[in-house]
Write a protein that holds these residues in place. Structure first.
Motif, PDB file in Angstrom:
ATOM      1  N   PRO A  55      50.248   4.446  -1.221  1.00  0.00           N
ATOM      2  CA  PRO A  55      49.056   3.605  -1.375  1.00  0.00           C
ATOM      3  C   PRO A  55      47.941   4.082  -0.447  1.00  0.00           C
ATOM      4  CG  PRO A  55      50.780   2.421  -0.208  1.00  0.00           C
ATOM      5  CD  PRO A  55      51.371   3.724  -0.671  1.00  0.00           C
ATOM      6  N   ALA A  56      46.701   3.791  -0.816  1.00  0.00           N
ATOM      7  CA  ALA A  56      45.551   4.248  -0.045  1.00  0.00           C
ATOM      8  C   ALA A  56      45.526   3.611   1.346  1.00  0.00           C
ATOM      9  CB  ALA A  56      44.273   3.943  -0.788  1.00  0.00           C
ATOM     10  N   PHE A  57      45.954   2.375   1.460  1.00  0.00           N
ATOM     11  CA  PHE A  57      46.011   1.708   2.758  1.00  0.00           C
ATOM     12  C   PHE A  57      47.055   0.601   2.712  1.00  0.00           C
ATOM     13  CE2 PHE A  57      43.024  -0.636   0.232  1.00  0.00           C
ATOM     14  CZ  PHE A  57      43.234  -1.957   0.555  1.00  0.00           C
ATOM     15  N   ASP A  58      47.443   0.140   3.896  1.00  0.00           N
ATOM     16  CA  ASP A  58      48.432  -0.928   4.020  1.00  0.00           C
ATOM     17  C   ASP A  58      47.673  -2.253   4.108  1.00  0.00           C
ATOM     18  OD1 ASP A  58      50.471  -2.665   4.632  1.00  0.00           O
ATOM     19  OD2 ASP A  58      51.224  -1.513   6.345  1.00  0.00           O
ATOM     20  N   ALA A  59      47.646  -2.995   3.012  1.00  0.00           N
ATOM     21  CA  ALA A  59      46.872  -4.237   2.931  1.00  0.00           C
ATOM     22  C   ALA A  59      47.354  -5.265   3.957  1.00  0.00           C
ATOM     23  CB  ALA A  59      46.947  -4.811   1.523  1.00  0.00           C
ATOM     24  N   ASP A  60      48.651  -5.335   4.210  1.00  0.00           N
ATOM     25  CA  ASP A  60      49.181  -6.286   5.182  1.00  0.00           C
ATOM     26  C   ASP A  60      48.700  -5.962   6.595  1.00  0.00           C
ATOM     27  OD1 ASP A  60      50.536  -7.660   3.186  1.00  0.00           O
ATOM     28  OD2 ASP A  60      52.403  -6.527   3.491  1.00  0.00           O
ATOM     29  N   LYS A  61      48.677  -4.676   6.925  1.00  0.00           N
ATOM     30  CA  LYS A  61      48.221  -4.262   8.255  1.00  0.00           C
ATOM     31  C   LYS A  61      46.732  -4.555   8.425  1.00  0.00           C
ATOM     32  CE  LYS A  61      48.431  -0.405  11.488  1.00  0.00           C
ATOM     33  NZ  LYS A  61      48.914   0.965  11.715  1.00  0.00           N
ATOM     34  N   VAL A  62      45.941  -4.306   7.381  1.00  0.00           N
ATOM     35  CA  VAL A  62      44.509  -4.599   7.426  1.00  0.00           C
ATOM     36  C   VAL A  62      44.283  -6.093   7.627  1.00  0.00           C
ATOM     37  CG1 VAL A  62      42.366  -4.597   6.079  1.00  0.00           C
ATOM     38  CG2 VAL A  62      43.835  -2.588   6.066  1.00  0.00           C
ATOM     39  N   ALA A  63      45.043  -6.920   6.929  1.00  0.00           N
ATOM     40  CA  ALA A  63      44.916  -8.378   7.068  1.00  0.00           C
ATOM     41  C   ALA A  63      45.277  -8.819   8.485  1.00  0.00           C
ATOM     42  CB  ALA A  63      45.789  -9.081   6.045  1.00  0.00           C
ATOM     43  N   ALA A  64      46.324  -8.221   9.057  1.00  0.00           N
ATOM     44  CA  ALA A  64      46.741  -8.576  10.413  1.00  0.00           C
ATOM     45  C   ALA A  64      45.674  -8.184  11.430  1.00  0.00           C
ATOM     46  CB  ALA A  64      48.067  -7.904  10.752  1.00  0.00           C
ATOM     47  N   ILE A  65      45.092  -7.019  11.274  1.00  0.00           N
ATOM     48  CA  ILE A  65      44.029  -6.572  12.189  1.00  0.00           C
ATOM     49  C   ILE A  65      42.795  -7.456  12.035  1.00  0.00           C
ATOM     50  CG2 ILE A  65      42.428  -4.691  12.707  1.00  0.00           C
ATOM     51  CD1 ILE A  65      44.728  -2.748  11.992  1.00  0.00           C
ATOM     52  N   LYS A  66      42.443  -7.782  10.812  1.00  0.00           N
ATOM     53  CA  LYS A  66      41.290  -8.645  10.559  1.00  0.00           C
ATOM     54  C   LYS A  66      41.491 -10.005  11.216  1.00  0.00           C
ATOM     55  CE  LYS A  66      38.491 -10.358   6.720  1.00  0.00           C
ATOM     56  NZ  LYS A  66      38.323 -10.370   5.256  1.00  0.00           N
ATOM     57  N   SER A  67      42.684 -10.547  11.094  1.00  0.00           N
ATOM     58  CA  SER A  67      43.005 -11.835  11.702  1.00  0.00           C
ATOM     59  C   SER A  67      42.938 -11.753  13.225  1.00  0.00           C
ATOM     60  CB  SER A  67      44.399 -12.276  11.249  1.00  0.00           C
ATOM     61  OG  SER A  67      44.795 -13.433  11.917  1.00  0.00           O
ATOM     62  N   ALA A  68      43.458 -10.667  13.803  1.00  0.00           N
ATOM     63  CA  ALA A  68      43.432 -10.495  15.259  1.00  0.00           C
ATOM     64  C   ALA A  68      42.005 -10.359  15.774  1.00  0.00           C
ATOM     65  CB  ALA A  68      44.269  -9.281  15.654  1.00  0.00           C
ATOM     66  N   ILE A  69      41.147  -9.653  15.029  1.00  0.00           N
ATOM     67  CA  ILE A  69      39.739  -9.518  15.431  1.00  0.00           C
ATOM     68  C   ILE A  69      39.054 -10.880  15.375  1.00  0.00           C
ATOM     69  CG2 ILE A  69      37.504  -8.565  14.762  1.00  0.00           C
ATOM     70  CD1 ILE A  69      39.021  -6.035  13.848  1.00  0.00           C
ATOM     71  N   ALA A  70      39.289 -11.624  14.298  1.00  0.00           N
ATOM     72  CA  ALA A  70      38.660 -12.937  14.124  1.00  0.00           C
ATOM     73  C   ALA A  70      39.073 -13.910  15.227  1.00  0.00           C
ATOM     74  CB  ALA A  70      39.011 -13.509  12.760  1.00  0.00           C
ATOM     75  N   SER A  71      40.323 -13.824  15.685  1.00  0.00           N
ATOM     76  CA  SER A  71      40.802 -14.749  16.717  1.00  0.00           C
ATOM     77  C   SER A  71      40.545 -14.232  18.130  1.00  0.00           C
ATOM     78  CB  SER A  71      42.288 -15.027  16.523  1.00  0.00           C
ATOM     79  OG  SER A  71      43.039 -13.850  16.752  1.00  0.00           O
TER      80      SER A  71
END
Length: 95
Positions: A55-71
């Motif tokens: 896959p082009a990217f790991d969607a779960d990892k992107v979501a986890a990073i996005k959540s960590a940045i937001a918090s």
């Protein structure tokens, strides 16, 4: 090929064909001629196939990073980034 004084080509010229028939290829082999494919081309083809199958990217990892940045919990480790960049450069240069 000769050129007369008028500047015109005296002998006919035809461009070589880029396609070879099977008979031409067989005769080239019989004459000891061979073609070698650059090993880099084989490696590149293998890398293309590997990239196409993953896959082009790991969607779960992107979501986890996005959540960590937001918090506000996302931290950057510059030493780890530098080490990874150096390792990547060494790998590219050694290849």
């Amino acid at each position: 090929m000769k050129i007369d004084n008028s500047g015109k080509v005296a002998a006919s010229f035809t461009a070589p064909s880029r396609t070879q028939s099977k008979a031409d290829t067989a005769s080239a082999r019989a004459n000891g001629e061979s073609v070698a494919i650059n090993p880099f081309a084989s490696r590149l083809q293998g890398m293309e196939q590997a990239a196409a199958s993953s896959p082009a990217f790991d969607a779960d990892k992107v979501a986890a990073i996005k959540s960590a940045i937001a918090s506000g919990e996302f931290s950057i480790n510059p030493d780890a980034i530098a080490d990874s960049l150096i390792a990547s450069a060494k790998e590219l240069l050694a290849g």
